[in-house]
Design an enzyme around this catalytic site. Structure first.
Site, short mmCIF file in Angstrom:
data_model
loop_
_atom_site.label_atom_id
_atom_site.label_comp_id
_atom_site.label_asym_id
_atom_site.label_seq_id
_atom_site.Cartn_x
_atom_site.Cartn_y
_atom_site.Cartn_z
CG HIS A 99 -2.15 -0.97 0.77
ND1 HIS A 99 -2.13 -2.30 1.10
CD2 HIS A 99 -3.25 -0.77 0.01
CE1 HIS A 99 -3.21 -2.88 0.59
NE2 HIS A 99 -3.90 -1.98 -0.06
CG ASN A 111 -3.19 -4.40 -6.30
OD1 ASN A 111 -2.75 -4.49 -7.43
ND2 ASN A 111 -3.72 -3.30 -5.81
CG ASP A 112 -5.38 -8.17 -1.60
OD1 ASP A 112 -4.29 -8.40 -1.03
OD2 ASP A 112 -6.12 -7.24 -1.28
CD GLU A 168 -9.80 -7.78 -2.55
OE1 GLU A 168 -8.80 -7.14 -2.86
OE2 GLU A 168 -10.64 -7.37 -1.72
NE ARG A 202 -1.22 -5.59 -1.77
CZ ARG A 202 -2.42 -5.06 -1.96
NH1 ARG A 202 -3.51 -5.80 -1.79
NH2 ARG A 202 -2.56 -3.82 -2.34
NE ARG A 248 -11.35 -1.43 -0.95
CZ ARG A 248 -10.09 -1.73 -1.25
NH1 ARG A 248 -9.83 -2.62 -2.19
NH2 ARG A 248 -9.10 -1.12 -0.65
NE ARG A 255 -6.46 0.64 -2.65
CZ ARG A 255 -5.95 0.74 -3.88
NH1 ARG A 255 -5.87 1.91 -4.47
NH2 ARG A 255 -5.52 -0.33 -4.52
C1 PEP Z 1 -6.53 -5.13 -4.99
O1 PEP Z 1 -6.34 -5.97 -4.11
O2 PEP Z 1 -6.20 -5.29 -6.19
C2 PEP Z 1 -7.17 -3.85 -4.68
C3 PEP Z 1 -7.53 -3.01 -5.62
O3 PEP Z 1 -7.35 -3.55 -3.37
P1 PEP Z 1 -6.17 -3.09 -2.39
O4 PEP Z 1 -4.96 -2.81 -3.24
O5 PEP Z 1 -6.66 -1.88 -1.68
O6 PEP Z 1 -6.00 -4.26 -1.51
MG MG Z 2 -7.30 -5.81 -2.17
#
Ligand code: PEP
Ligand code: MG
Length: 582
Positions: free
Chosen positions: A195, A465-466, A442, A476, A339, A302
């Site tokens: 993040h 991402n997740d 995700e 990650r 979200r 977010r």
């Molecule tokens: C993701 O997981 O791709 C996503 C958009 O959410 P975040 O990066 O906030 O976990």
């Molecule tokens: Mg995510």
């Protein structure tokens, strides 16, 4: 001496500036015992280093520009106070007298004692002052080593010339940088979609993470170049290197200006298919950049970032409502996908930490995070749902739920949304009764069990991402395994392609809001898989749009099918090359 460090590129562009060390390195100094006759001379050496650092700090303070953030002045004041503090000064001198340590040894020994003491302090604010003491000790050691104090090379009043160098920056701290414009970021830790990296990217300034030992090797005020395209950091560059990078920097600025021309053209492929490019935001005012970049809406707000830095409380309904309403009004009729809170893992929340034990969980990324935490705190969740629903009376709002995997989680969430609506009805507060509810895809289980989601929800958004993290079992945010965090792994591509295909077949809108959507190198691949809705940081929007404008869906069909047909890395790479070149 010039040297180069390598890390993970996370935010494109080139930054040239002075290092601003947030948490300096562990200190490595000579240790030797002094003769009694040398004692007074050793203490005098310490006193003159102290005096030198005083002069240095005074010069930094005097040199601060009027528009410099107030934190800068505060930092310097705290450092001046520490420099006079008996805990540092007197105790160090005592160590010289009683143990006959050389002053550098005494200083680092005393730092270690203080650090141990600080580690036990419960108050987080006080605990963090440890970094300030380290920075002061580092300045003293530098002065003792005879390094020239360089007040004019330091904080030149404007943080626009500074590059933040840190061991790590928590997402909550990153948010504070949003209000300040640094030239770049370098951290020892972190991965491409940690993040911290995401926020750096949202700031649109060059950054490299996972640059191991950067904060130990780079000194305060060093001149550094950050090449955010390649994850390279050049410290104390030779004049010719500096010239080359200054040139590249101006070329990039020119490219950016050219991209601005695309702002008002419709986003469609060469064959005429309309593609929707939306923005990811972290704070309501990020919507300003989204509109400026020509986003067709907010694809991901977010909201957890609103909940950070709130110390010991979560924002009340009114405060949340005001924030959501502001984003909605700034988007001026364009849809805003809000979200619900996604805390946990690398986004811990100060105000709830300790309460539910996720901080101490052995595997926080697999623990009580996101919707799991929301469902375990129904009153908190209802407060957020009411605030979001109320914002829907002021524009187009959609609700997006993170980290769903189970049918009962979806059902419980939908029940709570119904309950929030009932409560608003009772209170006579307005909202859009038809607000759409969607799920993040995700977790691999969600993609594989997609019919559960298609049946129950209005739309889907793939969080790559997740999805990558959980499919490949790669943290990650962990730079030690960052080389294995691969968006192009066949398992990941198959889950994305499957989700896009099945959602399309069921007539359920689907977008991608993970970082893959904002990577221009992947635009064609995603288009070829059938994606028509992308959501990304506003800073990426025009460069992705440029790729869309150059693409022809028909010609992408075959090479993209070839990418998905093989599991062999060389064959996948060859097919990807064809996708890029077509
Ligand atoms: C993701 O997981 O791709 C996503 C958009 O959410 P975040 O990066 O906030 O976990
Ligand atoms: Mg995510």
């Amino acid at each position: 001496m010039s040297f180069t460090l390598h890390g993970i590129p996370v935010s494109r562009g080139i930054a040239i500036g002075r290092a601003y060390l947030i948490a300096p390195a562990a200190l490595d100094v000579d240790h030797y015992l002094i003769e009694p006759a040398q004692m007074e001379g050793e203490i005098e050496r310490f006193r003159s280093a102290q005096q030198r650092v005083h002069v240095e700090l005074d010069a930094l303070r005097a040199d601060l520009a009027a528009d410099a953030p107030s934190e800068m002045g505060a930092f310097i004041n705290v450092h001046s106070m520490i420099l006079n503090d008996a805990m540092l000064v007197q105790e160090t001198i005592d160590l010289v007298r009683t143990r006959r340590y050389n002053v550098e040894w005494a200083l680092t020994e005393q730092l270690e004692r203080l650090s141990r003491h600080f580690d036990d302090i419960e108050d987080e604010y006080l605990r963090e002052r440890k970094a300030d003491i380290e920075q002061v000790v580092e300045r003293l050691l530098k002065a003792l080593a005879g390094a020239s104090p360089s007040p004019l090379d330091g904080v030149h009043g404007s943080c626009e010339e500074m590059i933040v160098v840190a061991h790590d920056i928590a997402p909550a701290d990153m948010m504070q940088f949003k209000t300040q414009t640094f030239q770049g970021f370098v951290t020892d830790l972190g991965g491409r979609t940690s993040h911290t990296a995401i926020v750096a990217r949202s700031l649109g300034i060059p950054a490299a993470v996972g640059v191991q030992h950067a904060s130990a090797l780079i000194r305060q005020d060093d001149l550094i170049i950050v090449d955010g395209d390649h994850g390279i950091v050049i410290v104390d560059p030779a004049p010719i290197v500096l010239e080359e990078y200054s040139y590249r920097q101006s070329e990039k600025a020119l490219e950016q200006r050219k991209l601005q021309r695309l702002k008002f053209s419709p986003t469609q492929t060469l064959c005429g298919t309309r593609i929707e490019l939306c923005a990811n935001i972290e704070l309501p005012d990020d919507a300003i950049a989204a509109v400026e970049a020509g986003a067709m809406g907010v694809g991901l707000f977010r909201t957890e970032f609103l909940f950070m830095n709130t110390k010991d409380r979560l924002p009340e309904e009114e405060e949340q409502f005001a924030a959501y309403r502001r984003a909605v009004e700034l988007m001026n009729g364009l849809p805003v996908t809000i979200r619900t809170i996604d805390v946990g893992a690398d986004k811990p929340l100060e105000s709830i930490s300790g309460g539910d034990g996720y901080e101490t969980a052995a595997n926080p990324a697999l623990g009580l995070r996101a919707i799991r935490w929301s469902l375990s705190e129904p009153q908190m969740f209802l407060t957020q749902l009411r605030a979001i629903l109320r914002a829907s009376a002021f524009g187009s709002v959609k609700i997006l739920i993170p980290m769903l995997a189970h049918a009962q989680e979806i059902d419980q969430t939908l029940d709570l949304i119904r309950e929030a609506k009932r409560q608003l009805d009772d209170a006579g507060l307005a909202y859009n009764p038809n607000v759409q509810v969607g799920a993040m895809i995700e977790i691999p289980a969600a993609a594989i069990a997609l019919p559960l989601f298609l049946k129950r929800l209005d739309f889907l958004s793939i969080g790559t991402n997740d999805l990558i993290q959980y499919t490949l079992a790669i943290d990650r945010a962990d730079n030690a395994v960052a080389h294995l965090y691969d968006p192009l792994h066949p398992a990941v591509l198959h889950l994305i392609a499957f989700t896009l295909r099945e959602a399309k077949r069921a007539g359920v809108p689907v977008s991608v809001c993970g970082e893959m959507a904002g990577d221009p190198a992947l635009t064609r691949l995603l288009l070829g898989m059938g994606l028509t809705e992308f959501s990304m940081h506003p800073s990426q929007l025009l460069v992705v749009k440029q790729e869309v404008l150059r693409s022809h869906l028909k010609t992408l069909e075959k090479p993209v099918a070839d990418v998905l047909a093989s599991f062999e890395p060389e064959e996948v790479q060859a097919a990807l090359k064809r996708v890029a070149e077509i």
